[in-house]
Design an enzyme around this catalytic site. Sequence first.
Site, PDB file in Angstrom:
ATOM      1  N   GLU A 100       0.976  -1.168  -0.197  1.00 23.87           N
ATOM      2  CA  GLU A 100      -0.035   0.147   0.021  1.00 23.87           C
ATOM      3  C   GLU A 100       0.698   1.112  -0.004  1.00 23.87           C
ATOM      4  O   GLU A 100       0.424   2.346  -0.548  1.00 23.87           O
ATOM      5  CB  GLU A 100      -1.025   0.145   1.153  1.00 23.87           C
ATOM      6  CG  GLU A 100      -2.077  -0.915   1.060  1.00 23.87           C
ATOM      7  CD  GLU A 100      -3.117  -0.768  -0.054  1.00 23.87           C
ATOM      8  OE1 GLU A 100      -3.450   0.519  -0.075  1.00 23.87           O
ATOM      9  OE2 GLU A 100      -3.581  -1.561  -0.489  1.00 23.87           O
TER      10      GLU A 100
ATOM     11  N   SER B 223     -58.272  -6.749   0.018  1.00 25.43           N
ATOM     12  CA  SER B 223     -59.323  -5.305  -0.281  1.00 25.43           C
ATOM     13  C   SER B 223     -58.576  -4.176   0.269  1.00 25.43           C
ATOM     14  O   SER B 223     -59.201  -3.246  -0.219  1.00 25.43           O
ATOM     15  CB  SER B 223     -60.609  -5.838   0.454  1.00 25.43           C
ATOM     16  OG  SER B 223     -61.235  -6.929  -0.243  1.00 25.43           O
TER      17      SER B 223
END
Length: 830
Positions: free
Chosen positions: A105, A422
């Site tokens: 890194e 419903s």
Amino acid sequence: MEKERNTNKKNKKKTRKLAKFFKIVLLIFLGLVILTGVAGAGVTLAIIKTAPPLDVNAILTFNEPSTIYDSNDNYIDDVNSEEKRTVISINDVPKDLVNAFVSIEDERFYKHNGVDFKRVAGVIYIDILNKLRGIDELEGASTITQQLVRNAMLSTREKEPTFLDSAKRKIREMYLAVKLEKEHLTKDQILEGYLNTVPLGGTVYGVEAAAKYYFNKSAKDLNLIQCAYLAGVPQNPSIYNAFLASRQKDPSKYLNRTKTVLSMMLKNNYITEQQYNQAVNGLSKDSFEFVQSTNTNNSRLNYEWFTLPAIEQVKEDLKAQYNYTDEEINNLLMFGGLKIYTTMDKNLQDAAQAIIDDTKNYGSIKTQMLNGIMDPQASAVIMDYHTGEVKVIIGGRGEQPARSFNRAAFNGSKEFKKPVGSTIKPLTVYAASIDSKQATAATVVEDSPIGSEIKKQWPGWEPKNDNLKYQGYVTLREAIKKSINLVAVKQEFALGLKTGISYGEKFGLTFHTTQDKTSLASLSLGEMYDGENTLTMAAAYGTFGNGGMYTKPRLYRKVIDRRNVTILESKVENSKILSPQSAYIMYDMMKGPVSSGGTGPSARFGSMPVAGKTGTTGDKKELWFSGLTPYYSGSVWIGHDNPEPFPKGISSDTAAAIWGKIMKAAHSNMSIKEIEKPSGIVTRSVCRESGLVPTDLCSKDPRGSQVYTEMFIAGTQPTTLCDVHVEAKVNKLNGKLATEFTPKELIESRVFIKRDSKSSRTLEDQAYVLPTEMDDTKPEPVEPTPTEPEQPVENQTEQKPKDTTPSTPADTNPNNGNEMKPNSNSDNTQ
């Protein structure tokens, strides 16, 4: 010779001119460079000035959790998200692991002062070459110090950043990195912070959690190959994660990456050539000794039914506003010390959970335990539809494992959805019909089996009413009160699926993208393929109390970072779905289902106005109630995690009763008030059988007057007279239409309703329909008059002249007994 001299003079002049030209160009170039440098320095200085102040605590306290607060700013939880991280001291990190990360890194980590300018120059050169070659891939040049600063302090960035935005960000990052190393932290402190925050695949952050995730051991026990593997993962965790299915089949990517890390360690003299050769010889996936940990780190949050969906909403907004990556968001939430202020009412959340858990509230529905989980399950949501602030989210009944399936709202896992039955009717059928002015609350639809047109488009589908009966003529107001399926189906068919889908989507419902996959059953009866959850339904129903404005649910109010800066603030987001008039009429219509004779009367509590709709799927697997008061909207669902029908006698009124109890708790300190009726609504007397202007016959209906007062959007009120009620003369003994032969004493006038359609089923109002049979009473035969024998002349006495006028039956008027009086006009004013 002279010629040659002239030529030389000319050449010298040209040379001087070229030299002068190049000198001017060089001066201009140098000037531009200087100006650019000065300008660049000025811009750089300006960018540096906008950098946040260096907060060393923000870097050193990389494990500081974010905290969550309720609607009264009381602390309720720490953010314990799905990320797995265990903080480890730099003293416990093996040297091989430190050296592996530094090698791959930031190989000059111990030599630079925060920024590796040599590496930056090299990367710029490589990036320019790549651009010239048409390669879009760019090299990175961030040091470990820069990465730590970025994660801790500079994670906010603009949406879709431009090159200039990225440059500004990079300049600030470099400036703070240099300042951090120069004035504050040692190299070991920087490494410790970095190694505890680096993303290492999926939800794993930091080397200690990664060691446990990949090898089921502590980081201090890792060998050289395992250290090299972990150091190679951060470049692209989605590629180098050894547990991915693609890596199981082809491990070459992480094997090559590990070899690269080992090569860099050798180059930087962190390992010997012998160690290197020993490590890479025969390198295979077996060399790593991968053992995936079974520890899922499922720490429970105190109020995770609410807080997990709230965190998801915060994540969405962070990504939208700042263009965060998922890794940055998770890192910030987990360890950024944020303060998240939610909209949750803690006291109401507790009360609602107790109501949902209590088996007494489920009537004859028996509760059992299946694999340690209550069955049936339930969910509930209460929200202030004016502001969008959600007050309650209950994702299930009873004690459940951490991060369980949230049945009320999305919490980061697969979203829970159930067919809504419903409760969809007010959204996609009735509101859509009234708002589009294709119908009114007084529109009459025949409640009877579906006709050939519907059967032609949906062959084999035969919807029925829940009670298996058919009422006949019904207004939309009556249909919603009693939840009559056939009326909803026919009205939706008349409205059109395209219109129904359009309104449903505005309410927040999700349908299949193509109309042919969204059936009439989905839109009219809620038999949807995917369904919805209680959060979606609560928000949808709030529209009816909010003047037709849909308000997006808000689960948090604001987010403050550790510098006490507000980085997110939720705002009310409205969108108009219905006109204020149609919204109010729907609100008034939905008072029917909670009234006596409706399907959900148990939703009522005290004197507070309540409106809503029950929902039961055709197979009785889901029970719903969604509704609203002048203050809040809410929704309750009851069902099984593994769907199965409820026994006979169970209805959605159970869900309505639970809804009512939760709402009663929510309104305990609120005054009674009503939603204000907007202008633009008119009331008119109408006939219940036709929906039209009543005549005097409408009030003479044998069932009682069929005239009632209805609300209309101004301009949609009926103007034509009722053509359904008629008056006719019948034989009162057999009910058949009277004829000329019907005895006068048996004839009477009655009021009927007309029906042109013919149904295969007997409709409940059939007894009041105009008969079609004629009275078959036969006239009585007339006895012939006897004739006297003729007498002898001499014996005859004087007689009066015989009356030769023929005899006539009592009433031979051809219209007698068959007079039908349709629609006699009345003087009613509207």
